[in-house]
Design an enzyme around this catalytic site. Structure first.
Site, PDB file in Angstrom:
ATOM      1  N   GLY A  46     -26.007  11.817 -15.223  1.00  0.00           N
ATOM      2  CA  GLY A  46     -26.569  12.777 -15.813  1.00  0.00           C
ATOM      3  C   GLY A  46     -27.891  12.927 -15.278  1.00  0.00           C
ATOM      4  O   GLY A  46     -28.274  12.489 -14.013  1.00  0.00           O
ATOM      5  N   CYS A  78     -24.821   5.602 -12.581  1.00  0.00           N
ATOM      6  CA  CYS A  78     -25.733   6.427 -12.100  1.00  0.00           C
ATOM      7  C   CYS A  78     -27.083   6.710 -12.865  1.00  0.00           C
ATOM      8  O   CYS A  78     -27.879   5.632 -12.934  1.00  0.00           O
ATOM      9  CB  CYS A  78     -25.283   7.711 -11.702  1.00  0.00           C
ATOM     10  SG  CYS A  78     -26.076   8.710 -10.437  1.00  0.00           S
ATOM     11  N   HIS A 173     -19.924   6.980  -9.369  1.00  0.00           N
ATOM     12  CA  HIS A 173     -19.132   7.459 -10.549  1.00  0.00           C
ATOM     13  C   HIS A 173     -17.576   7.291 -10.504  1.00  0.00           C
ATOM     14  O   HIS A 173     -16.896   8.124 -10.292  1.00  0.00           O
ATOM     15  CB  HIS A 173     -19.319   9.220 -10.567  1.00  0.00           C
ATOM     16  CG  HIS A 173     -20.787   9.422 -10.717  1.00  0.00           C
ATOM     17  ND1 HIS A 173     -21.438   9.451 -12.060  1.00  0.00           N
ATOM     18  CD2 HIS A 173     -21.640  10.015  -9.733  1.00  0.00           C
ATOM     19  CE1 HIS A 173     -22.861   9.989 -11.665  1.00  0.00           C
ATOM     20  NE2 HIS A 173     -22.959  10.206 -10.471  1.00  0.00           N
ATOM     21  N   GLU A 175     -16.004   7.804 -13.049  1.00  0.00           N
ATOM     22  CA  GLU A 175     -15.410   8.781 -13.894  1.00  0.00           C
ATOM     23  C   GLU A 175     -14.900  10.154 -13.014  1.00  0.00           C
ATOM     24  O   GLU A 175     -14.217  11.129 -13.666  1.00  0.00           O
ATOM     25  CB  GLU A 175     -16.153   8.858 -15.117  1.00  0.00           C
ATOM     26  CG  GLU A 175     -17.442   9.856 -14.774  1.00  0.00           C
ATOM     27  CD  GLU A 175     -18.542   9.287 -14.257  1.00  0.00           C
ATOM     28  OE1 GLU A 175     -18.395   8.019 -13.612  1.00  0.00           O
ATOM     29  OE2 GLU A 175     -19.699   9.739 -14.015  1.00  0.00           O
TER      30      GLU A 175
END
Lengths: 192, 295
Positions: A46, A78, A173, A175
């Site tokens: 984010g 991140c 990432h 995800e």
């Protein structure tokens, strides 16, 4: 097993989906009371300045540090990796950090969004198959302390994944992919 | 181990990182720093905020590159900038400047009344406005990596953003209850690419991140859009046209995280000073409405 995902800002739903896929029920953490009974925590990607400030305002930073000190696994991806670091280069002055891992992280290290990329990464801890790593305005690790184990490097030697005991940090990432190996690896860090 | 840049995953991924956040319109370095300090996830670099574009009239174009660079220098969070609908050369210039996201925006005067930009040609991701599902999926079909409601920018009136959010989310809900053979007829009806209709039906949401924009002026407005099911908010004129921008910016950031917690919303909404002056949409002449631009 209850695993928390810091849901202050960023790609927290993507981590929740990955956890569900491997049979773990995620808990969204927005306030300190949401950490109760949690056996691990993921800090998502984010904007690190936003996540740090909003978490700080509602008193989340110290309870997260306590969770990490208790030996339960904590993983920053991140922006989450920036929050995990003891030292940040090119951060915003006064940017709140957790300061848990003995690493120096450089923010926005690869340049702007047009320089964001994906690539296949060798991650020996996950087996022989390369891991598809997605780097988005990503930070990198400039210095690793003695107790920090390097899990992955780019071909030019840049460190992009590290582990320190129960703590994990990745520049990229997992995800955003279909590959659950990093999430499984993270769950395995509990109680080590 | 080749590095691939500008892939769909990398473009859409940046939008995913902005979720649960507030993107703020700024017109100079000082405002950009205030936005970053308040916890904005990104800033939109502009010469004039929509309320001023509306007040001053004339042709609204891409901002002066000097202005955009000044803002990029000032902050470390992502910087977005607007180009006119269909003006692919303005988009090329913005990409060359290194902005992180381009908004092909109805707030500026359209440069092409039939075609939007072919956004697949660019490495930089695009966000586009929409009023309904068909429009959203046409933009995604052209390569948009993020969608936002059009709302009615520069009015401080959330009613159009609510209308557009309800239209998109309501149409998606309908889509999820349709039999597979109904999807082609529906794709034809709303003028959307069939493959994207099928994907949206399967996902139960747009295949890209979906923000609210256009008329959001208070923490309650922002939380309303989040509770309706949006992924985050753009605040344009609402912050720097208000009495106390610093306080309001912080409050809206908190409201987007804690959108479903009325106690926290009550706390952050206290004492914010004057909000921007609003405009009733019903008194706005048709030719001054920005949301009808684009197709």
């Amino acid at each position: 097993m209850k695993i928390g995902v810091l849901a202050v800002q960023g790609a927290f739903i993507e981590h929740e989906q990955m956890l569900r896929r491997i049979g773990v029920e995620p808990v969204e953490v927005r306030l300190p009371e949401h950490l109760e009974g949690i056996e691990g925590l993921i800090i998502p990607g984010g904007e690190s300045t936003t996540i740090g400030r909003v978490s700080g305002k509602w008193g989340l930073l110290e309870p997260i540090r306590d969770l990490a000190r208790s030996g339960r696994p904590v993983w920053g991806t991140c922006a989450g990796m920036i929050l995990m670091a003891k030292e940040v280069v090119d951060g915003v002055p006064g940017q709140p950090l957790l300061g848990l891992m003995d690493v120096t992280v450089r923010r926005n290290a690869f340049g702007r969004q047009v320089d964001s990329f994906e690539t296949d990464l060798e991650v020996p801890a996950l087996g022989d198959l390369p891991f598809r790593a997605v780097f988005i305005r990503a930070p990198l690790i400039e210095r690793v302390g003695e107790e920090v184990e390097v899990l992955a490097r780019l071909e030019d030697g840049t460190v992009v994944a590290v582990r320190q005991g129960n703590l994990l940090a990745t520049s990229f990432h997992p995800e955003l992919t279909e590959d659950v190996r990093f999430h499984r690896y993270f769950l395995g860090l509990s109680g080590r | 181990m080749e590095r691939e840049v500008g892939t769909d995953r990398v473009k859409r991924g940046l939008a995913q990182m902005l979720k649960g956040g507030v993107i703020m319109d700024v017109t100079n370095a000082e405002q950009a720093r205030i936005a970053e300090e308040a916890g904005a996830v990104a800033v939109m670099a502009l010469e004039r905020v929509p309320a001023d574009i509306r007040a001053q009239g004339g042709v609204a174009r891409m901002a002066d590159p000097e202005k955009i660079l000044e803002i990029m220098e000032a902050v470390s969070i992502p910087v977005m900038a607007k180009c006119r609908i269909g003006h692919f050369v303005e988009a090329q210039i913005l990409e060359a400047l290194g902005v992180d996201f381009i908004d092909e925006s109805e707030v500026l005067t359209p440069a092409d009344e039939e075609h939007h930009i072919d956004k697949r040609k660019f490495k930089v991701p695009f966000v586009c406005g929409c009023r309904n599902l068909g429009e959203a999926l046409r933009r995604i079909g052209e390569g948009a990596a993020m969608i936002r409601t059009k709302g009615e920018a520069g009015t401080g009136n959330v009613v159009e953003a609510v209308r557009h959010a309800r239209a998109v989310l309501g149409e998606i809900r309908r889509l999820t209850t349709m039999a597979p053979e109904e999807l082609m007829a529906y794709a034809k009806e709303i003028g959307a690419p069939y493959e994207l209709v099928v994907e949206t039906a399967r996902l139960g949401r747009l295949p890209v991140v979906n923000f609210a924009a256009g008329g959001i002026a208070t923490p309650a407005d922002a939380a309303l859009m989040m509770q309706l099911g949006m992924d985050g908010v753009f605040v344009g004129s609402g912050i720097f046209k208000s009495g106390d921008p610093v306080k309001r910016a912080r409050a809206i950031v908190q409201a987007v995280t804690h959108y479903d917690n009325p106690e926290i919303l009550a706390e952050v909404s206290r004492n914010l000073g004057e909000p921007m002056v609003g405009i009733n949409i019903s008194t706005l002449p048709e030719e001054e409405r920005l949301a009808v631009r684009g197709w």
